[in-house]
Enzyme design. Sequence first.
Site, PDB file in Angstrom:
ATOM      1  N   ARG A   1     -13.783  -8.874   1.355  1.00 26.66           N
ATOM      2  CA  ARG A   1     -12.359  -8.663   1.087  1.00 26.66           C
ATOM      3  C   ARG A   1     -11.575  -9.940   1.420  1.00 26.66           C
ATOM      4  O   ARG A   1     -10.649 -10.318   0.710  1.00 26.66           O
ATOM      5  CB  ARG A   1     -11.815  -7.494   1.945  1.00 26.66           C
TER       6      ARG A   1
ATOM      7  N   CYS B   1     -16.453   1.381   0.455  1.00 32.48           N
ATOM      8  CA  CYS B   1     -15.303   0.504   0.711  1.00 32.48           C
ATOM      9  C   CYS B   1     -14.837   0.564   2.162  1.00 32.48           C
ATOM     10  O   CYS B   1     -14.131  -0.315   2.620  1.00 32.48           O
ATOM     11  CB  CYS B   1     -14.154   0.875  -0.218  1.00 32.48           C
TER      12      CYS B   1
ATOM     13  N   HIS C   1      -7.270   0.684  -6.497  1.00 29.85           N
ATOM     14  CA  HIS C   1      -7.439  -0.231  -5.353  1.00 29.85           C
ATOM     15  C   HIS C   1      -8.081  -1.516  -5.894  1.00 29.85           C
ATOM     16  O   HIS C   1      -9.248  -1.820  -5.620  1.00 29.85           O
ATOM     17  CB  HIS C   1      -8.330   0.441  -4.300  1.00 29.85           C
TER      18      HIS C   1
ATOM     19  N   ARG D   1       0.890  -1.175   0.000  1.00 27.98           N
ATOM     20  CA  ARG D   1       0.000   0.000   0.000  1.00 27.98           C
ATOM     21  C   ARG D   1       0.919   1.213   0.000  1.00 27.98           C
ATOM     22  O   ARG D   1       1.695   1.412   0.948  1.00 27.98           O
ATOM     23  CB  ARG D   1      -0.902  -0.006   1.230  1.00 27.98           C
TER      24      ARG D   1
ATOM     25  N   ASP E   1     -17.384   6.857  -1.430  1.00 29.04           N
ATOM     26  CA  ASP E   1     -16.143   6.705  -0.652  1.00 29.04           C
ATOM     27  C   ASP E   1     -15.839   8.071  -0.028  1.00 29.04           C
ATOM     28  O   ASP E   1     -16.485   9.073  -0.372  1.00 29.04           O
ATOM     29  CB  ASP E   1     -14.999   6.237  -1.586  1.00 29.04           C
TER      30      ASP E   1
ATOM     31  N   GLN F   1      -9.937  -4.128  -3.654  1.00 26.67           N
ATOM     32  CA  GLN F   1     -11.271  -3.674  -3.248  1.00 26.67           C
ATOM     33  C   GLN F   1     -12.291  -4.015  -4.337  1.00 26.67           C
ATOM     34  O   GLN F   1     -13.397  -4.484  -4.050  1.00 26.67           O
ATOM     35  CB  GLN F   1     -11.239  -2.154  -2.995  1.00 26.67           C
TER      36      GLN F   1
HETATM   37  N1  NVA Z   1     -10.054   6.540  -1.213  1.00 28.44           N
HETATM   38  C1  NVA Z   1      -9.656   6.085   0.090  1.00 28.44           C
HETATM   39  C2  NVA Z   1      -9.872   4.611   0.201  1.00 28.44           C
HETATM   40  C3  NVA Z   1      -9.510   4.001   1.511  1.00 28.44           C
HETATM   41  C4  NVA Z   1      -9.682   2.513   1.501  1.00 28.44           C
HETATM   42  C5  NVA Z   1      -8.224   6.470   0.352  1.00 28.44           C
HETATM   43  O1  NVA Z   1      -7.395   6.337  -0.562  1.00 28.44           O
HETATM   44  O2  NVA Z   1      -7.907   6.905   1.456  1.00 28.44           O
HETATM   45  N1   CP Z   2     -11.242  -0.520   2.168  1.00 29.17           N
HETATM   46  C1   CP Z   2      -9.995  -0.564   2.630  1.00 29.17           C
HETATM   47  O1   CP Z   2      -9.034  -0.778   1.911  1.00 29.17           O
HETATM   48  O2   CP Z   2      -9.897  -0.346   3.977  1.00 29.17           O
HETATM   49  P1   CP Z   2      -8.548  -0.119   4.776  1.00 29.17           P
HETATM   50  O3   CP Z   2      -7.999   1.229   4.391  1.00 29.17           O
HETATM   51  O4   CP Z   2      -8.957  -0.153   6.221  1.00 29.17           O
HETATM   52  O5   CP Z   2      -7.578  -1.199   4.432  1.00 29.17           O
END
Ligand code: NVA
Ligand code: CP
Length: 302
Positions: free
Chosen positions: A288, A260, A129, A102, A220, A132
Amino acid sequence: MNLISIFDLSHAEIEAIIEKAEELKKERREGVRARNDLEGKTLALIFEKPSTRTRLSFEVAMRELGGDVISLNWHELQLGRGEGIRETAKVFSAYVDAVMIRAYLHSTIEEFAKYASTPVINGLSDLEHPCQTLADLMTIKEHKKKLAGVKVAWVGDGNNVCNSLIGGAAMTGMDICVVCPKGYEPAKVIVEKAKEMGCEVVIRNNAEEVAADADVLYTDVWVSMGEEEEREKRKRDLKNYQLSENLVQVAKEDVIIMHCMPVHIGEEITEHVMNSANSVIFEQAENRLHAQKALLLKLLKY
Ligand code: NVA
Ligand code: CP
């Protein structure tokens, strides 16, 4: 093989992952948690940003599949002190069988994959992502019994999660419409790729017009990780793009509400909508686990 973009998978591969995930979910519901498919295999997780679901689901998935997992924070690694991505990728490849990352920049994950000799999985970047999306497609199929022809309306910021969902829609024949203010559209590169696959991504500004026709309403956060400095501007710009009771009222009776997570209650979604009978948000989070187990089996076993 890597999963860096949802476009790395073919339609057939996505279908097979969802099918396997459904089988694993059923088996787990019947009480079978321990398998030995990935015995002797180790997955490393590297986090440059926080995570709850991605971390938990990958850790539990590896353990239940009989493999091992190591979760590492970017800043506790020498990476955080400036060691190169190339050198790190080579070292990880010698120790583990797959790496999930990540990262802030999508290019970080691409560079890691360029030098790694193991599969690399994108656990979220600024662009995509894909993990997801696998769980999202599984959830939509469970509720709508199909994917092709399902009408998805994304309401809010056209962000990383939206980008991968567009790819997923293109791959599976869903219709997708993004309702967002000007300047918050999904990435052009993604919209173009979807178009090449015959999926016209419709962009609109008025949520009510779109909601009336949707089978799925998805949102989101307004402020993604790494965008905290723009918080106040984003809240102002996106304030009319909320999954609220008023919006759901104009939608079909059997519309499903998706997010998500993490949710920011009172921003992109109201508490009432999040907990309403139409919401599948917590099931989506559970999926997930099943979808990633299926992905890990594809990358590490078959
Ligand atoms: N769009 C959000 C998704 C988190 C799972 C982010 O990137 O923070
Ligand atoms: N949806 C998702 O990826 O959640 P986290 O940021 O908690 O991993």
